[in-house]
Design a protein around this motif. Sequence first.
Motif, short mmCIF file in Angstrom:
data_model
loop_
_atom_site.label_atom_id
_atom_site.label_comp_id
_atom_site.label_asym_id
_atom_site.label_seq_id
_atom_site.Cartn_x
_atom_site.Cartn_y
_atom_site.Cartn_z
N CYS A 1 0.85 -1.19 0.00
CA CYS A 1 0.00 0.00 0.00
C CYS A 1 0.88 1.24 0.00
O CYS A 1 2.08 1.18 0.31
N ASN A 2 0.29 2.35 -0.34
CA ASN A 2 1.04 3.59 -0.56
C ASN A 2 1.38 4.25 0.78
O ASN A 2 0.83 5.30 1.13
N THR A 3 2.27 3.66 1.50
CA THR A 3 2.81 4.23 2.74
C THR A 3 4.34 4.15 2.68
O THR A 3 4.90 3.26 2.04
N LEU A 4 4.99 5.07 3.35
CA LEU A 4 6.45 5.17 3.25
C LEU A 4 7.15 3.91 3.75
O LEU A 4 8.19 3.52 3.24
N THR A 5 6.57 3.26 4.76
CA THR A 5 7.23 2.10 5.35
C THR A 5 7.26 0.90 4.39
O THR A 5 8.03 -0.03 4.60
N ASN B 1 -4.44 7.19 -1.08
CA ASN B 1 -4.70 5.87 -0.52
C ASN B 1 -4.95 4.87 -1.64
O ASN B 1 -6.01 4.88 -2.28
N PHE B 2 -3.96 4.03 -1.92
CA PHE B 2 -4.15 2.94 -2.88
C PHE B 2 -3.21 1.79 -2.53
O PHE B 2 -2.20 1.98 -1.84
N CYS B 3 -3.56 0.60 -3.02
CA CYS B 3 -2.75 -0.60 -2.82
C CYS B 3 -2.58 -1.31 -4.16
O CYS B 3 -3.47 -1.24 -5.03
N GLY C 1 -3.50 -5.81 -9.58
CA GLY C 1 -4.76 -5.52 -8.90
C GLY C 1 -4.62 -4.22 -8.14
O GLY C 1 -3.66 -4.03 -7.39
N VAL C 2 -5.56 -3.31 -8.33
CA VAL C 2 -5.49 -1.98 -7.75
C VAL C 2 -6.71 -1.76 -6.86
O VAL C 2 -7.85 -2.01 -7.27
N SER C 3 -6.44 -1.31 -5.64
CA SER C 3 -7.50 -0.93 -4.72
C SER C 3 -7.29 0.53 -4.33
O SER C 3 -6.23 0.88 -3.79
#
Length: 540
Positions: A226-230, A248-250, A274-276
Motif C-alpha cells: 500500500c502507498n505508505t512510506l514504510t 490511498n491505494f494498494c 490488482g489496484v485498490s
Amino acid sequence: MTVTQERPAAPAAPPPRRPNRLWALLRNSWRQLTSMRTALVLLFLLAIAAIPGSVFPQRAVNTERVTRYYQAHPQLAPWVERLGGFEVYASPWFASIYLLLFTSLVGCIIPRIADHVRALRQAPPDAPKRLQRLPQFADLGSRTGAPAEVASNVAGMLRRHRFRTRVRESEDGSWTVSAEKGYLKETGNLFFHTALLAVLLGVGFGHWYGWHANRILVGGNDSGFCNTLTQYDDSTLGPRVEPSDLPNFCLRLSDFDATFQSTGQPKSFSATVGVSENNGPYETRKFTVNDPLRLDGANVYLLGHGYAPVLKYTDRYGVSQTKVVPFLPMDAMQTSEGVAQFPDVNIDPKTDKRDSTLQMGFEGVYLPTAPTDGRATSVFPAENNPMLYLSAFRGDLGLDVGTPGSVYSLDQSQITSGDLKKVSGDRPYALKLGDTWTLDDGTKLEFVGTRPFATLSIRHDPTQLLALAGAVVGLIGLMFSLSGRRRRVWFRVSQNADLAGSPGESGGTLLTAGGLPRTDYPGFEAEFKALVKAAEEGTP
C-alpha cells in the motif's frame, strides 16, 4: 575719503558626492546577471550540469543501479556520493545554477515585455526625408488623383499585406505612409523565454510539492503493498509534503508478461496488477513501459523486471521456512545475483532460544537460461533452462546490531571477522527447479520455483501540466522567433508641380517608396518589389 564696500564671499561649493561603491557594485552586478548573454551562459551551464545525471545512476530513479555501482566501483562511488553525483538534480550546485538562471530570466523578460508592449502601441515612425538613401528604393513616377487619395489606397494595400500603417500629412503638402511588420519575432522570443521560465517554475514547485518512491513488487497476492512510506524500498517527499498527504491505494502484481527477440533483446513488457483505491475492491489494471498506470495523484511507471527464486529451508529441528527473494539482474540476459537470509532458524524447541551462530545465509546467482557448458552466465532472458548457483554461510548474519545493510548481499565484514563462515565448499552448488540441497549438518534447502517481479517507480508531480504547457509554448515561440523578420516600408506622395501647372490638367502626384529591414532578411528585396508592384497596380 573713499569708502570701499567689500562684497560678501560666495558660498563654497559643496564637495562632490562620492559615489556609493556598494550600490554601484550591486547595480552593475544586477545588470550583468539580467543580460541575455548571462542567461545563455547559465542555460549552457545548466545543460552541462545535467550531464552527470545521465552518466551516473540516480537514486531517485533506480536505487538498484546505485547499489550495483557501489559494488562495481567501491573506491569511486563514495566520491561520487560526496559530490552529489547520485542525486544531481537535488544537489546544491545544481540548485544554485537553477536559481541564478531563474533570476536572470525574470530580470531579463520583464523589461523586454514592457518595451515590446510599448513598441506595439506606438505608431510606425514617419518616413525619412531622403528615401533614396535606404537599402531599397523605388520611384513609381506620376500618379493621378489627390495625394490624400493615393496615400489612402497605398495604406489599404499595405494593410492587406498585414502591415501596421500610419498615414501622415506633412507641412509641405505631401503625404507619407509608414508601414511596419515583423513584431512576431520579438513576440516569439518572449514566448520562448516565458515558457522556459514556466518550465523552471514547474520543476521547482514539482520538487517542493511532489514525491516519488521505488518498489520491487513480487508477483502473488501475498506480496502486495500500500502507498505508505514504510512499504517502499526508498522514497523521497518534497519539502511541502507530509506522509499523510499520500493518496490511498494498494497494488499487487497478478502477472508479468515479457517477450524477447531471438537475440535476447526485450520486445515488450506488460504488467497486470490488482489496484485498490480508497479501501475499495481490487480491480485488474494493465500497464506497460511507455503507458504508466495513472492513479489518483500518482503515476506508476514500469522500469524493469526480474525473477525471485522461492527457497524453502528446513533446519536441524525439522522446521521449514519459505522465502521469496528477488535477485537483481546484472546484464541484459537477466543473469541475477542475490541473497537469501534465514536468521530465525535452528531454534531449540526445548528452550525456545535462538543460537545466533546457527543463522543461515545463501548467496549466489540465478540463470533463467543456463548454458550447457556450465558457465555461470545466462544466455537468454526468458526461463528456458533455469539454474540457481548458491554458496551457503552459517554463523551470525549481523542483522541484530541494527546497522543498515544491503538486502542483496551478505555482510562482508561478518565474513572477514569469521562470525559468518562458508560451509558449502569452494564451488557454488547448482540447483535446478525442484532440487534439494542437503548441507553438512543435515539441514536442507529446496529450490521450489520462481516468481516474476516488477521494478516500479511511483511519482506525483503536481506541476507536470505546467511544464508540458511551457514546453509546447516554448516550441511555438521558437518557431515564431525563427520565422519573424522585422522590416519597415515608407511611401511618399507629393504634388507633381510640372503636371499641376500644365494646361487642362487638374493636378497629379509623384509616388516614391523606400524600405529598410531591421534584421537580416535575404527575402526583403523580393518582398519590397512585390509591394511596389501592388502599389503601382492599385494607383492609376
